[in-house]
Each structure stands twice: as C-alpha cells, then as structure tokens.
Motif scaffolding. Sequence first.
Motif, PDB file in Angstrom:
ATOM      1  N   CYS A 307       0.838  -1.198   0.000  1.00 61.33           N
ATOM      2  CA  CYS A 307       0.000   0.000   0.000  1.00 61.33           C
ATOM      3  C   CYS A 307       0.873   1.248   0.000  1.00 61.33           C
ATOM      4  O   CYS A 307       1.846   1.327   0.756  1.00 61.33           O
ATOM      5  N   VAL A 308       0.520   2.221  -0.832  1.00 65.98           N
ATOM      6  CA  VAL A 308       1.250   3.489  -0.895  1.00 65.98           C
ATOM      7  C   VAL A 308       0.254   4.633  -0.949  1.00 65.98           C
ATOM      8  O   VAL A 308      -0.889   4.460  -1.402  1.00 65.98           O
ATOM      9  N   PRO A 309       0.656   5.830  -0.488  1.00 66.48           N
ATOM     10  CA  PRO A 309      -0.234   6.990  -0.614  1.00 66.48           C
ATOM     11  C   PRO A 309      -0.188   7.548  -2.025  1.00 66.48           C
ATOM     12  O   PRO A 309       0.882   7.650  -2.632  1.00 66.48           O
ATOM     13  N   VAL A 310      -1.351   7.890  -2.562  1.00 66.30           N
ATOM     14  CA  VAL A 310      -1.440   8.515  -3.880  1.00 66.30           C
ATOM     15  C   VAL A 310      -1.985   9.925  -3.673  1.00 66.30           C
ATOM     16  O   VAL A 310      -3.150  10.109  -3.328  1.00 66.30           O
ATOM     17  N   HIS A 311      -1.125  10.921  -3.839  1.00 64.80           N
ATOM     18  CA  HIS A 311      -1.509  12.313  -3.620  1.00 64.80           C
ATOM     19  C   HIS A 311      -1.922  12.938  -4.949  1.00 64.80           C
ATOM     20  O   HIS A 311      -1.154  12.937  -5.913  1.00 64.80           O
ATOM     21  N   HIS A 312      -3.149  13.479  -4.988  1.00 66.77           N
ATOM     22  CA  HIS A 312      -3.691  14.040  -6.226  1.00 66.77           C
ATOM     23  C   HIS A 312      -4.531  15.255  -5.890  1.00 66.77           C
ATOM     24  O   HIS A 312      -5.037  15.385  -4.767  1.00 66.77           O
ATOM     25  N   GLU A 313      -4.681  16.152  -6.871  1.00 65.64           N
ATOM     26  CA  GLU A 313      -5.452  17.384  -6.646  1.00 65.64           C
ATOM     27  C   GLU A 313      -6.912  17.092  -6.308  1.00 65.64           C
ATOM     28  O   GLU A 313      -7.592  17.915  -5.684  1.00 65.64           O
ATOM     29  N   ARG A 314      -7.404  15.928  -6.660  1.00 63.69           N
ATOM     30  CA  ARG A 314      -8.778  15.554  -6.324  1.00 63.69           C
ATOM     31  C   ARG A 314      -8.873  14.893  -4.946  1.00 63.69           C
ATOM     32  O   ARG A 314      -9.939  14.425  -4.562  1.00 63.69           O
ATOM     33  N   ASN A 373       0.576   7.213 -11.593  1.00 63.16           N
ATOM     34  CA  ASN A 373       0.357   7.242 -13.044  1.00 63.16           C
ATOM     35  C   ASN A 373      -0.884   6.436 -13.424  1.00 63.16           C
ATOM     36  O   ASN A 373      -1.658   6.846 -14.299  1.00 63.16           O
ATOM     37  N   GLU A 374      -1.072   5.294 -12.766  1.00 63.62           N
ATOM     38  CA  GLU A 374      -2.251   4.474 -13.036  1.00 63.62           C
ATOM     39  C   GLU A 374      -3.526   5.208 -12.618  1.00 63.62           C
ATOM     40  O   GLU A 374      -4.546   5.167 -13.314  1.00 63.62           O
ATOM     41  N   TYR A 375      -3.469   5.895 -11.474  1.00 66.02           N
ATOM     42  CA  TYR A 375      -4.637   6.641 -10.986  1.00 66.02           C
ATOM     43  C   TYR A 375      -4.988   7.776 -11.946  1.00 66.02           C
ATOM     44  O   TYR A 375      -6.166   8.009 -12.242  1.00 66.02           O
ATOM     45  N   ILE A 376      -3.963   8.467 -12.448  1.00 62.64           N
ATOM     46  CA  ILE A 376      -4.199   9.557 -13.409  1.00 62.64           C
ATOM     47  C   ILE A 376      -4.854   9.017 -14.683  1.00 62.64           C
ATOM     48  O   ILE A 376      -5.782   9.615 -15.237  1.00 62.64           O
ATOM     49  N   LYS A 377      -4.389   7.845 -15.140  1.00 61.95           N
ATOM     50  CA  LYS A 377      -4.999   7.232 -16.330  1.00 61.95           C
ATOM     51  C   LYS A 377      -6.452   6.854 -16.074  1.00 61.95           C
ATOM     52  O   LYS A 377      -7.320   7.050 -16.932  1.00 61.95           O
ATOM     53  N   GLN A 378      -6.723   6.316 -14.879  1.00 60.34           N
ATOM     54  CA  GLN A 378      -8.099   5.934 -14.548  1.00 60.34           C
ATOM     55  C   GLN A 378      -9.010   7.153 -14.485  1.00 60.34           C
ATOM     56  O   GLN A 378     -10.147   7.113 -14.951  1.00 60.34           O
ATOM     57  N   ILE A 379      -8.517   8.251 -13.907  1.00 60.67           N
ATOM     58  CA  ILE A 379      -9.315   9.481 -13.829  1.00 60.67           C
ATOM     59  C   ILE A 379      -9.628   9.997 -15.228  1.00 60.67           C
ATOM     60  O   ILE A 379     -10.761  10.406 -15.514  1.00 60.67           O
ATOM     61  N   ALA A 380      -8.610   9.969 -16.104  1.00 63.42           N
ATOM     62  CA  ALA A 380      -8.829  10.440 -17.481  1.00 63.42           C
ATOM     63  C   ALA A 380      -9.877   9.588 -18.179  1.00 63.42           C
ATOM     64  O   ALA A 380     -10.741  10.111 -18.909  1.00 63.42           O
ATOM     65  N   THR A 381      -9.834   8.274 -17.965  1.00 62.64           N
ATOM     66  CA  THR A 381     -10.824   7.383 -18.575  1.00 62.64           C
ATOM     67  C   THR A 381     -12.224   7.664 -18.045  1.00 62.64           C
ATOM     68  O   THR A 381     -13.192   7.730 -18.805  1.00 62.64           O
ATOM     69  N   LYS A 382     -12.338   7.860 -16.726  1.00 59.61           N
ATOM     70  CA  LYS A 382     -13.647   8.139 -16.123  1.00 59.61           C
ATOM     71  C   LYS A 382     -14.192   9.483 -16.591  1.00 59.61           C
ATOM     72  O   LYS A 382     -15.399   9.626 -16.832  1.00 59.61           O
TER      73      LYS A 382
END
Length: 468
Positions: A307-314, A373-382
């Motif tokens: 588990c790792v923290p994913v820091h994003h503007e959202r 990077n995976e989270y950013i790709k998922q957000i773009a897809t959504k």
Amino acid sequence: MASLLRFADPDYFLNGTFFEDLKKDHPILVDPLWQGTSLERQLSDSPLPKQSNPQTFSLVTSGSTGSPKMVWKHWDEIQKEVDVWLSETNTQSLFQDVEEIHVQVPLCHLYGLLWGYLLPKALGIPIVMGQSKTETPAKLSITSAPQLQMAVTNAFALPERAIVSGMKFPVPLARDLRELGGISLLEIYGSTETGGMGYRDPLRQNRFIFLQEVQIQFQTFGEENELLVKSPFVSKHYDTFETNEWVSHHLPANSYYATGDLGENSDLGFYLIGRKDRIIKHKGKRVSLDRVESEILGLRLEGQFVCVPVHHERGDTIGLFTDSRLPIDHLYQTLRNELPDSHVPRVILKQNSIPKLPNGKLDYQSITKLCLNEYIKQIATKDKEKQTIQINSETTVAEILSSILGYIPKPNDHLIYDCGMDSIQFTEMFLKLETKIGSKIPEEDKQTGFFVSLSGMEGYLKDKLYLQ
C-alpha cells in the motif's frame, strides 16, 4: 584512526574481526547484499566521514529512500543497552535453558547485532545462523515477522520461543500463531537511530511497554501524536548522503529525538498507529497504510501487496501494488466485501514483480509513482466516460453513481462518509438525477436522508414517479 568500510557478514563478527577493527579504527558496517549495487558505489565514490571518538562504529541503513545513512554508535552505548536487556525479566525467561540460538536476521543491523550476537555472547550461548537443520523445533530463534509468516504458510516447524523486530507485528499472523499454540514471542520496538525502546508480546498485547531508561513526550502531527524519545541508546550523530557528499547531523545535548511514529500512550503502554509518512486522510478518515496491508494479509489472497499513498489534486487515496495473479475485479470485490470503505484502495496496479531497492527492500518511491500514473490514467478514462454517458429515464441510479464514483456502492453505504463523495460530485449527482426524471428536485427534498445512499435515492424516485 581511519573509517573502514566493512561488508559485515556473520563471519566478520564470529571470527572476532569486528572487535579488532573497533580497537584501532572506525568500522562502517554495511549489509553484504549491497555489494555490486548502486548503494555500494555511493559509499565508495566519496570520501568516508571521519570520527575522532575511539570505539565508535557506524551502521549503514537506507530505509525506504534508497539513499545511504550512517548512524554512529559508541561502544559504551551498546554495552549499556546489552546490560539493560539482560536485566529484563522477559529477556531472562526467553534465554533460560537455551543451549543454542538460531539467528535468521543479518548481524550487520542493530537488531541482529544486539539480539543475534552480543546478547548470546554475553550469556555464553552458541549461535547457529539460518534455519534449524533438524526436525526438532529450535528452542529460541532471533527472527522476523516475515520469516514466521513463511514458516506458518509452508507448515515448517515453529520455534518454542522467538524474538522479532523491524515492524509492527501483523495482526493476522498473531491470530494464526495463537491458533497453532505453543510459541512464546517477544517483539522489540525501536530503530537503528533510537536503539531498543520497548517490547510487547504481540500474541496478547496491542501496546508496547517502554524501558525505564526511555523518556517520552509527544508532539501533535495533524490529528495524531508523534512520539519523541530521549534515552542513553539514542544515536547522537548520523551522516546522510546528499548531493554526492556526506552531511553530518548532530542531536543537541539533552534533547528528544523525533521517531516519526504516530500513536497514543496510556498507563497500559504505547499503541503504535503507524509511521508518520504512512498515514493519509482517505474518504474523510485518517488511515494507516500499514494497518491496511495487515488487513489484506489476513485475507490470505495469493501474492504480495504493497500500500502506498497517492496524492492528487482531487484528494489523497490509497494505491495498492501487487504481483498477484488474481483478476483485479476479484481483488476489488474481495476488498470491498471485507474491509472498511475507508481502507479500500481506489487504484490497484498489477505487475509480475515488486520493485525493489538494491538492498532488497521495497522501492516505495517507484511503486508510488507507478500507482499515481495508473490513478491519473483511470481518472482520465472516467472523465471521458462522464462526457459520453447519455442520461435518460431508463438510466438506473446505480449507473449514475458508477459514472461519478467509478464503481457501484453498496445499497446502504453513506455516499459522503463511506464513499468519500465530495460536494462537486454531490452536485453532479443531483443534475444527473434531474435529467433522468425530467424535472427539478425541490431543495427541501435534497436535504432529506433519501439522497445519502443508493437505496434511499431509488426509494425516493420510485415514490416521486408514482406520484406523477
């Protein structure tokens, strides 16, 4: 006196070379696994730090950063700690009637040096490196939680007694060992910088008991308290490798050392929540990523999970990296069914292997970057799906929530507290619901409890359409 770089394998200690070095030089003890890696080059390509204090040596660590850190120890400090542990009742009971000690941890790290070498040496007990070669269980092992987990998983013979350190003992492993019965455990709490601070029996205690020599206080970190310690065992000097040179750091006299550990203290002992850099706010709640990893371990899923923290503007979220061969849909479903919603990761990334540092530890920086990077790709897809979804009277409430959250919540999940829905998403939900029913939802209706869950909205719309 010179600083000597020593790749300290067990023979280095067992044949007496360590004490010979300590008499005339300053040995810098390095894990032999570093040989031939970039970590060795960082140590050998720059002049080594020098010491003027005799009988001083350094233990080299890298933690999760991958950058070497030299923690300096004086022999008097080490001898004092050995004497203190020998006087502890818990230590005496574990070493009683032991003819040999099986050591499964490196002696070049502080825990291994103290418990796998110096304490047995002081007691005159021979040590055996590695796993017991006989079918008879070892009476006492100096080991680690991962080694015990491996023994349980592979149905190996467990020792009668064991001493562990290096991480907060996983709750699922403690549960397994309690069910198997017959093993006595002592978990040492501390780090290379602090030395031993306390202990507990992880099969029966959630809290650590501090040694009498350790003074503690706390400083507020967000909503948690960070542990500060002062004791005879805390290192007063360490060097870090920064911009291709060694930078010295000194702890001021009579000051407290910030451990980076968050927790709470009471008359019953210290409850360790987790590392400061391993706690995030996720779906409105403070979450320890170490706790999440422990809970996932208890599910007995195939593979290793990090588990790792994913820091994003959202907003911050949890990233889960795994080498499991299980389908991601199966993993998500299992985690949502078994874990609190605040502990369910929003992104799971599968690869064939887990990134490691040259010293064999997890490469958290690379894993975090991959998950981000995976989270950013998922957000773009959504976001793209949100633009293309066509809302009409046939669109279900579940489909509307899935287009906003990225998944269909459980019927009675509270959208804000359980699912982490923010105000922008909540507004988007009402707009899409109004498009579905073809009319505005009265403001007074929006304030009711109908709109906090999937089942509530479905009930509201059913009544509204019936009344129309």
